[in-house]
Design a protein around this motif. Structure first.
Motif, short mmCIF file in Angstrom:
data_model
loop_
_atom_site.label_atom_id
_atom_site.label_comp_id
_atom_site.label_asym_id
_atom_site.label_seq_id
_atom_site.Cartn_x
_atom_site.Cartn_y
_atom_site.Cartn_z
N THR A 1 -20.75 55.02 -23.87
CA THR A 1 -20.94 55.01 -22.45
C THR A 1 -20.95 53.67 -21.98
OG1 THR A 1 -21.37 57.52 -22.81
CG2 THR A 1 -21.78 56.45 -20.41
N ALA A 2 -22.23 53.12 -22.53
CA ALA A 2 -22.54 51.87 -22.07
C ALA A 2 -21.54 50.70 -22.32
CB ALA A 2 -23.92 51.56 -22.55
N PHE A 3 -20.92 50.79 -23.36
CA PHE A 3 -19.86 49.93 -24.16
C PHE A 3 -18.57 50.44 -24.30
CE2 PHE A 3 -24.39 48.81 -24.92
CZ PHE A 3 -24.52 47.47 -24.22
N PRO A 4 -17.79 50.76 -23.41
CA PRO A 4 -16.50 51.82 -23.82
C PRO A 4 -15.46 50.66 -24.42
CG PRO A 4 -16.67 51.29 -21.30
CD PRO A 4 -17.92 50.70 -21.69
N HIS A 5 -15.68 49.38 -24.72
CA HIS A 5 -14.75 48.37 -24.93
C HIS A 5 -15.32 47.95 -26.54
CE1 HIS A 5 -17.90 46.23 -23.13
NE2 HIS A 5 -17.71 45.18 -23.92
N TRP A 6 -16.21 48.47 -27.13
CA TRP A 6 -16.75 48.16 -28.28
C TRP A 6 -15.92 48.80 -29.71
CZ3 TRP A 6 -22.92 47.36 -28.47
CH2 TRP A 6 -23.25 46.50 -27.59
N PHE A 7 -15.65 49.93 -29.36
CA PHE A 7 -15.16 50.55 -30.47
C PHE A 7 -13.66 51.15 -30.26
CE2 PHE A 7 -19.73 50.81 -30.76
CZ PHE A 7 -19.80 50.78 -32.08
N CYS A 8 -12.93 51.77 -31.17
CA CYS A 8 -11.72 52.24 -30.69
C CYS A 8 -11.90 53.59 -29.80
CB CYS A 8 -10.88 52.57 -32.02
SG CYS A 8 -11.18 53.91 -33.04
N GLU A 9 -10.68 54.06 -29.16
CA GLU A 9 -10.90 55.10 -28.27
C GLU A 9 -11.24 56.24 -29.08
OE1 GLU A 9 -10.44 54.46 -25.24
OE2 GLU A 9 -10.75 56.40 -24.73
N ASN A 10 -10.88 56.42 -30.53
CA ASN A 10 -10.91 57.62 -31.24
C ASN A 10 -12.41 57.93 -31.47
OD1 ASN A 10 -8.28 58.61 -31.77
ND2 ASN A 10 -8.24 57.42 -33.75
N PHE A 11 -13.31 56.94 -31.44
CA PHE A 11 -14.85 56.97 -31.75
C PHE A 11 -15.28 57.91 -30.55
CE2 PHE A 11 -19.05 54.97 -32.32
CZ PHE A 11 -19.41 55.45 -33.41
N LYS A 12 -14.81 57.94 -29.48
CA LYS A 12 -15.34 58.57 -28.57
C LYS A 12 -15.49 60.23 -28.79
CE LYS A 12 -14.63 55.18 -25.04
NZ LYS A 12 -13.57 54.24 -24.56
N LYS A 13 -14.18 60.47 -29.45
CA LYS A 13 -14.52 61.97 -30.05
C LYS A 13 -15.81 62.51 -30.45
CE LYS A 13 -9.69 61.78 -31.66
NZ LYS A 13 -8.75 61.86 -32.77
N TYR A 14 -16.41 61.41 -31.03
CA TYR A 14 -17.62 61.87 -31.73
C TYR A 14 -18.89 61.73 -31.03
CZ TYR A 14 -14.24 61.39 -35.47
OH TYR A 14 -13.06 61.66 -36.30
N ASN A 15 -18.87 61.46 -29.83
CA ASN A 15 -19.75 61.65 -28.86
C ASN A 15 -20.55 63.08 -29.13
OD1 ASN A 15 -19.26 59.23 -27.79
ND2 ASN A 15 -18.55 59.83 -25.72
N ASP A 16 -21.75 63.23 -29.18
CA ASP A 16 -22.42 64.42 -29.64
C ASP A 16 -21.95 65.31 -30.85
OD1 ASP A 16 -24.04 63.75 -27.32
OD2 ASP A 16 -22.79 64.70 -25.81
N ARG A 17 -21.15 64.61 -31.51
CA ARG A 17 -20.52 65.15 -32.59
C ARG A 17 -20.43 64.53 -33.82
NH1 ARG A 17 -15.60 68.33 -29.63
NH2 ARG A 17 -14.96 68.86 -31.87
N GLU A 18 -21.59 63.69 -34.08
CA GLU A 18 -21.86 62.83 -35.19
C GLU A 18 -21.42 63.54 -36.49
OE1 GLU A 18 -23.98 63.17 -32.76
OE2 GLU A 18 -24.29 61.18 -31.89
N ASP A 19 -21.90 64.94 -36.64
CA ASP A 19 -21.67 65.36 -38.01
C ASP A 19 -20.03 65.47 -38.30
OD1 ASP A 19 -24.34 65.61 -38.51
OD2 ASP A 19 -24.47 67.65 -37.54
N GLU A 20 -19.24 65.44 -37.40
CA GLU A 20 -17.96 65.62 -37.59
C GLU A 20 -17.10 63.90 -38.10
OE1 GLU A 20 -15.91 67.49 -34.38
OE2 GLU A 20 -17.57 69.07 -34.23
#
Ligand code: GTR
Length: 382
Positions: A264-283
């Motif tokens: 959220t703070a740095f939407p440009h740091w990782f790839c777009e796919n990484f956002k799928k794991y927001n609150d879903r780290e176990d996945e």
């Protein structure tokens, strides 16, 4: 240590030839994204400053313009200091935040105009910031026989979200075709790529020992150093200084900065796919100990600070420790301690770790340990 098809990794060759490439791909697909190219064919180097008597005669200095494209629409300045009495020198390579002129007081260090969306841009583009960064004890590094090379991360990719128009994204993303894929590189991927481009130059300069390059970084640049070292096996030693979430800290612990917070703070740091794991780290199909394991069998050092809870020191230790089985499989020592060590008690196997007292950032205590670690490992290697 289990391949995607369920086979257990029982042999060094299986790790290096099967499991390691699988994990690299998982990090490219789900976390940092994929760089669209390695060394650009059109890249070139221009040494635009060379001085045999820098830092009051103690050092040899060079500044090199590394052009990523033919006409230099995208480029970075690499600043190099070498100990005059031990050339070719092993070298610490790190990206800096403020510009090369901020890490050295010398007036000859070129100031580059910085693109930024904050008032810091103006400060870092001006004389006012010369010598501002006090975290690099140049004279001490040189007196211990190491060279120091640095470039500003913002030359590679300015650190703000503009839809990937500026920096190397703007120049190379067309290689992906019409649309930017969800696994295209973010800024951390770009900074890591830039570190490899610095190494391309270092390998051509006979004053530097291209086989003894230590890539290190602090904080967001520690994340980039780990990712650079994981992908590019030419780096001999990798050092992560308070790199935290998306660096050395395990995402699944959700302690301090979490995947959602960082995306959220740095939407440009990782790839777009990484956002799928927001609150879903176990996945997540990976966690950060696997990033450290990608560096094996090369030495890696993870450093935390006790007041820096945002970076989750314990999560950084546990990730370093969890990479240990891979080092052992490859016949290396790993991290020779089972529990988190006491404060200011460095542990140095092929994996090194310390937690020092104090806050986020790079201190002289950290530098002393990194040089001890490099001394130890280079002595073992040669
Ligand atoms: C923070 C960020 C961290 C860390 C740090 C830094 O704002 O949440 O992940 O990278 O910046 O780079 O100093």
């Amino acid at each position: 240590m289990t391949c995607l098809d369920g086979t257990k990794v029982t042999h060094p060759d299986m790790w290096m030839k099967r499991r390691r490439p699988e994990i690299l791909e998982l990090f490219r697909t789900h976390v940092y994204g994929r760089a669209p190219l390695g060394k650009p064919e059109e890249a070139s180097f221009e040494v635009f400053d060379e001085n045999e008597n820098a830092l009051d005669g103690k050092a040899k200095r060079k500044q090199v313009l590394i052009k990523f494209t033919k006409n230099g629409e995208s480029s970075m300045d690499l600043l190099i200091y070498l100990p005059k009495n031990s050339i070719p020198a092993p070298v610490f390579l790190m990206l800096n935040f403020g510009g090369n002129h901020t890490v050295s007081p010398e007036p000859e260090i070129r100031i580059r105009k910085r693109q930024s969306n904050t008032p810091w841009g103006e400060f870092f583009s001006s004389e006012k910031s010369r010598g501002w960064d006090r975290s690099i004890p140049l004279e001490k590094i040189l007196s211990r026989g190491y060279g120091f090379a640095t470039a500003c991360y913002s030359d590679i990719d300015p650190d703000f979200h503009d839809g990937f128009k500026n920096g190397v994204h703007g120049v190379f993303d067309s290689l992906f075709g019409e649309e930017r894929p969800p696994d295209a590189w973010g800024s951390i991927g770009a900074w890591a790529w830039g570190l490899s481009r610095a190494l391309d130059y270092i390998e051509t300069d006979k004053d530097l020992d291209g086989e003894s390059v230590i890539v290190m970084g602090v904080s967001r640049l520690g994340k980039a150093a780990l990712w650079a070292g994981a992908q590019d096996e030419r780096f001999s030693i990798v050092i992560s200084n308070t790199s935290g979430c998306g660096g050395a800290a395990l995402s699944r612990r959700r302690f301090g900065e979490t995947v959602r917070m960082i995306n959220t703070a740095f939407p440009h740091w990782f790839c777009e796919n990484f956002k799928k794991y927001n609150d879903r780290e176990d996945e997540l199909p990976v966690d950060q100990h696997m990033l450290i394991a990608l560096i094996a069998p090369r030495p890696v050092y993870v450093a935390s600070a006790d007041e820096d809870l945002w970076c989750d020191p314990r999560g950084e230790f546990l990730a370093a420790k969890a990479a240990d089985p891979v080092y052992r499989l490859l016949g290396k020592e790993g991290l020779p301690i089972d529990e988190m060590p006491p404060l200011n008690y460095p542990v140095m196997g092929t994996i090194g770790y310390h937690i020092r007292s104090g806050g986020h950032g790079l201190t002289e205590y950290d530098w002393d340990r990194y040089m001890d670690f490099a001394d130890k490992n280079f002595k073992n290697a040669h």
